[in-house]
Scaffold this motif. Sequence first.
Motif, PDB file in Angstrom:
ATOM      1  N   LEU A 202       0.838  -1.204   0.000  1.00 28.34           N
ATOM      2  CA  LEU A 202       0.000   0.000   0.000  1.00 28.34           C
ATOM      3  C   LEU A 202       0.869   1.249   0.000  1.00 28.34           C
ATOM      4  N   LEU A 203       1.895   1.262   0.825  1.00 30.11           N
ATOM      5  CA  LEU A 203       2.805   2.407   0.902  1.00 30.11           C
ATOM      6  C   LEU A 203       3.521   2.619  -0.431  1.00 30.11           C
ATOM      7  N   LYS A 204       4.099   1.573  -0.959  1.00 27.33           N
ATOM      8  CA  LYS A 204       4.917   1.671  -2.174  1.00 27.33           C
ATOM      9  C   LYS A 204       4.080   2.043  -3.400  1.00 27.33           C
ATOM     10  N   GLU A 205       2.980   1.349  -3.600  1.00 25.54           N
ATOM     11  CA  GLU A 205       2.177   1.591  -4.803  1.00 25.54           C
ATOM     12  C   GLU A 205       1.553   2.984  -4.806  1.00 25.54           C
ATOM     13  N   THR A 206       1.126   3.444  -3.662  1.00 20.64           N
ATOM     14  CA  THR A 206       0.520   4.778  -3.599  1.00 20.64           C
ATOM     15  C   THR A 206       1.564   5.859  -3.810  1.00 20.64           C
ATOM     16  N   MET A 207       2.742   5.700  -3.211  1.00 19.54           N
ATOM     17  CA  MET A 207       3.796   6.702  -3.395  1.00 19.54           C
ATOM     18  C   MET A 207       4.268   6.730  -4.849  1.00 19.54           C
ATOM     19  N   GLU A 208       4.394   5.568  -5.467  1.00 18.07           N
ATOM     20  CA  GLU A 208       4.802   5.516  -6.878  1.00 18.07           C
ATOM     21  C   GLU A 208       3.748   6.159  -7.780  1.00 18.07           C
ATOM     22  N   LYS A 209       2.499   5.984  -7.428  1.00 19.91           N
ATOM     23  CA  LYS A 209       1.409   6.589  -8.197  1.00 19.91           C
ATOM     24  C   LYS A 209       1.529   8.115  -8.216  1.00 19.91           C
ATOM     25  N   HIS A 210       2.135   8.675  -7.177  1.00 18.47           N
ATOM     26  CA  HIS A 210       2.241  10.137  -7.069  1.00 18.47           C
ATOM     27  C   HIS A 210       3.664  10.645  -7.324  1.00 18.47           C
ATOM     28  N   GLY A 211       4.438   9.861  -8.059  1.00 22.01           N
ATOM     29  CA  GLY A 211       5.711  10.356  -8.569  1.00 22.01           C
ATOM     30  C   GLY A 211       6.936  10.089  -7.725  1.00 22.01           C
ATOM     31  N   PHE A 212       6.846   9.173  -6.768  1.00 19.29           N
ATOM     32  CA  PHE A 212       8.007   8.843  -5.932  1.00 19.29           C
ATOM     33  C   PHE A 212       8.545   7.469  -6.315  1.00 19.29           C
ATOM     34  N   TRP A 213       9.808   7.281  -6.082  1.00 20.61           N
ATOM     35  CA  TRP A 213      10.396   5.961  -6.272  1.00 20.61           C
ATOM     36  C   TRP A 213      11.109   5.539  -4.995  1.00 20.61           C
ATOM     37  N   SER A 214      11.198   4.239  -4.799  1.00 22.92           N
ATOM     38  CA  SER A 214      11.697   3.692  -3.534  1.00 22.92           C
ATOM     39  C   SER A 214      13.149   3.240  -3.640  1.00 22.92           C
ATOM     40  N   THR A 215      13.735   3.032  -2.483  1.00 26.81           N
ATOM     41  CA  THR A 215      15.076   2.448  -2.386  1.00 26.81           C
ATOM     42  C   THR A 215      14.911   0.978  -2.005  1.00 26.81           C
ATOM     43  N   ARG A 216      15.541   0.091  -2.729  1.00 23.56           N
ATOM     44  CA  ARG A 216      15.318  -1.349  -2.559  1.00 23.56           C
ATOM     45  C   ARG A 216      15.530  -1.825  -1.135  1.00 23.56           C
TER      46      ARG A 216
END
Length: 240
Positions: A202-216
């Motif tokens: 939920l955290l990752k997909e929502t943040m990516e939807k709004h233009g953020f990318w994660s650190t592995r």
Amino acid sequence: MRNFYSTLILFVFFMSCGDKPKAEKNVEKNEGVTTQQVDTVVKEKEVPKKIFKTFDKLADTTFVRLADFSDGFGYELRYATKNNFLKEKVYDCPECYTRVITAKALLKANEDFKKSGVRIKFFDCYRPNSVQYKMWKIVPNPQYVANPKKGSIHNKGGAVDITLESLDGEELDMGTDFDFFGKRAYHDNFDLPKEILENRKLLKETMEKHGFWSTRTEWWHYNLDGAHKYPIANFKWDCN
């Protein structure tokens, strides 16, 4: 005996013609007296509505304090305490600043999270480069702290360390604490309970939807797309 009965009759007669009982006298005495009713309802004081700032006429690169634009976030800014992997307080006071472009994206993401009954909680936001030097002095290891000469996206106002919490302030289980450096914190570690994997998803997909990318290797860390192009900053907020 006849005299006795005569006396008794006279006694009863005079008693019946005497004063009325006290209860009746009290009734007569209170006639015409009005009773004043007291309003016992406690009126609640009206709470003044908060007025938030807007982004009108602000450049995307301007640094802003998120709390000035919304009260819908949670905060636990760890580097303003000793409760962090450094075991040192490196901020003078807890504040969450980002550039305007980052703040706009965070507000939109948070509105999406609220539809699921949760909201963003911040551990770290913009980090002045002088603080990066403090951290590097304590832990001079690029595996854990970005070299301040190169800087991190935190220093550019485009990175945040976050988790999710309920609207009542209860943190969702993400499997590890913030700044846990190990495989359990990796996004590609699926050997975890279903609830934890769903929370991270939920955290990752929502943040990516709004233009953020994660650190592995860090489930809590998110960078805004394009934020790497901004210069390293040393803007410092006022603690007064």
